[in-house]
Design a protein around this motif. Structure first.
Motif, PDB file in Angstrom:
ATOM      1  N   TYR A   1       0.883  -1.161   0.000  1.00 21.72           N
ATOM      2  CA  TYR A   1       0.000   0.000   0.000  1.00 21.72           C
ATOM      3  C   TYR A   1       0.923   1.215   0.000  1.00 21.72           C
ATOM      4  O   TYR A   1       1.944   1.233   0.692  1.00 21.72           O
ATOM      5  N   TYR A   2       0.572   2.245  -0.753  1.00 21.65           N
ATOM      6  CA  TYR A   2       1.413   3.445  -0.845  1.00 21.65           C
ATOM      7  C   TYR A   2       0.559   4.636  -1.259  1.00 21.65           C
ATOM      8  O   TYR A   2      -0.529   4.490  -1.815  1.00 21.65           O
ATOM      9  N   TRP A   3       1.082   5.820  -0.970  1.00 21.71           N
ATOM     10  CA  TRP A   3       0.409   7.050  -1.406  1.00 21.71           C
ATOM     11  C   TRP A   3       0.977   7.558  -2.719  1.00 21.71           C
ATOM     12  O   TRP A   3       0.238   8.067  -3.556  1.00 21.71           O
ATOM     13  N   THR A   4       2.286   7.504  -2.889  1.00 23.93           N
ATOM     14  CA  THR A   4       2.861   7.965  -4.151  1.00 23.93           C
ATOM     15  C   THR A   4       3.822   6.922  -4.694  1.00 23.93           C
ATOM     16  O   THR A   4       4.576   6.300  -3.959  1.00 23.93           O
ATOM     17  N   LEU A   5       3.751   6.752  -5.986  1.00 24.86           N
ATOM     18  CA  LEU A   5       4.684   5.922  -6.730  1.00 24.86           C
ATOM     19  C   LEU A   5       4.961   6.748  -7.985  1.00 24.86           C
ATOM     20  O   LEU A   5       4.224   6.688  -8.970  1.00 24.86           O
ATOM     21  N   ARG A   6       5.975   7.587  -7.876  1.00 24.08           N
ATOM     22  CA  ARG A   6       6.286   8.556  -8.935  1.00 24.08           C
ATOM     23  C   ARG A   6       7.760   8.450  -9.248  1.00 24.08           C
ATOM     24  O   ARG A   6       8.602   8.550  -8.364  1.00 24.08           O
ATOM     25  N   GLY A   7       8.048   8.238 -10.537  1.00 18.02           N
ATOM     26  CA  GLY A   7       9.446   8.092 -10.896  1.00 18.02           C
ATOM     27  C   GLY A   7       9.708   8.416 -12.343  1.00 18.02           C
ATOM     28  O   GLY A   7       8.794   8.576 -13.153  1.00 18.02           O
ATOM     29  N   LYS A   8      10.993   8.504 -12.640  1.00 16.48           N
ATOM     30  CA  LYS A   8      11.446   8.779 -13.990  1.00 16.48           C
ATOM     31  C   LYS A   8      12.004   7.503 -14.595  1.00 16.48           C
ATOM     32  O   LYS A   8      12.797   6.804 -13.970  1.00 16.48           O
ATOM     33  N   PHE A   9      11.555   7.202 -15.799  1.00 11.42           N
ATOM     34  CA  PHE A   9      12.090   6.089 -16.565  1.00 11.42           C
ATOM     35  C   PHE A   9      12.448   6.636 -17.932  1.00 11.42           C
ATOM     36  O   PHE A   9      11.591   7.188 -18.616  1.00 11.42           O
ATOM     37  N   GLN A  10      13.720   6.490 -18.301  1.00 10.38           N
ATOM     38  CA  GLN A  10      14.239   7.129 -19.503  1.00 10.38           C
ATOM     39  C   GLN A  10      13.898   8.616 -19.392  1.00 10.38           C
ATOM     40  O   GLN A  10      14.252   9.231 -18.405  1.00 10.38           O
ATOM     41  N   ASP A  11      13.198   9.192 -20.350  1.00 14.13           N
ATOM     42  CA  ASP A  11      12.835  10.607 -20.265  1.00 14.13           C
ATOM     43  C   ASP A  11      11.378  10.805 -19.848  1.00 14.13           C
ATOM     44  O   ASP A  11      10.840  11.909 -19.949  1.00 14.13           O
ATOM     45  N   PHE A  12      10.733   9.751 -19.401  1.00 14.18           N
ATOM     46  CA  PHE A  12       9.318   9.803 -19.032  1.00 14.18           C
ATOM     47  C   PHE A  12       9.162   9.938 -17.523  1.00 14.18           C
ATOM     48  O   PHE A  12       9.833   9.258 -16.759  1.00 14.18           O
ATOM     49  N   LEU A  13       8.263  10.816 -17.107  1.00 10.65           N
ATOM     50  CA  LEU A  13       7.879  10.932 -15.708  1.00 10.65           C
ATOM     51  C   LEU A  13       6.589  10.132 -15.549  1.00 10.65           C
ATOM     52  O   LEU A  13       5.603  10.397 -16.233  1.00 10.65           O
TER      53      LEU A  13
END
Length: 173
Positions: free
Chosen positions: A76-88
């Motif tokens: 369970y989580y509130w945020t799962l935000r990351g950068k992959f290659q040039d994509f956010l």
């Protein structure tokens, strides 16, 4: 690496980034109507509250393949935000079992909307170089992960597994 290990590794990167940058656990804007199970402490002067991921209860959703069941049922989580290659990439929050069910239902519905009859699930919203008309999808039959530009109707195949995508994402605030 397994999907569980990838999720754990990414959530660890996210926590480390917050600690290095802000000196806190990850935070979200406080709202007393939100489920409280992941919160740590009390809201700060900016009405931000710290949270920590928790191991999720394991359930099985018949509309999802094994890999997506693992993805949605690991933490369970509130945020799962990351950068992959040039994509956010911004994944929807999954703070409770009931929220998870709603997220899954919407993800399956949206996947069927964009790709009827192809058993595709919408995983996250995306942006790249100011273009925020991008969505991350998972094709259940093949395990293919791809980004779709809804404005240009163009597919960007990522040529990585979901495990590798999550495990290699760079955490961002």
């Amino acid at each position: 690496m397994t999907l569980t290990e990838s999720m754990k590794a990414f959530l660890g990167k996210q926590e480390l980034l917050y600690k290095k940058t802000l000196g806190t656990l990850p935070t979200i804007s406080w709202d007393e109507s939100l489920p409280q199970n992941l919160f740590v402490g009390t809201p700060d002067e900016d009405d931000e509250i710290q949270w920590t991921p928790k191991v999720a209860n394991q359930e099985s959703y018949p509309e999802l393949c094994k890999e997506l069941n693992l993805f949605y049922c690991t933490f369970y989580y509130w945020t799962l935000r990351g950068k992959f290659q040039d994509f956010l990439l911004d994944f929807p929050p999954v703070p409770t079992s009931s929220d998870r069910k709603k997220v899954i239902e919407q993800a399956v519905k949206d996947g069927n909307y964009y790709f009827p009859g192809q058993n595709t699930v919408l995983l996250a919203s995306c942006s790249k170089s100011g273009n925020d008309d991008l969505l991350l999808f998972y094709r259940q039959k093949t395990g293919e992960v791809f980004i779709y530009d809804i404005d240009k109707r163009f597919l960007y195949p990522l040529e990585v597994s979901l495990v590798d995508l999550i495990g290699s994402m760079e955490a961002v605030i």
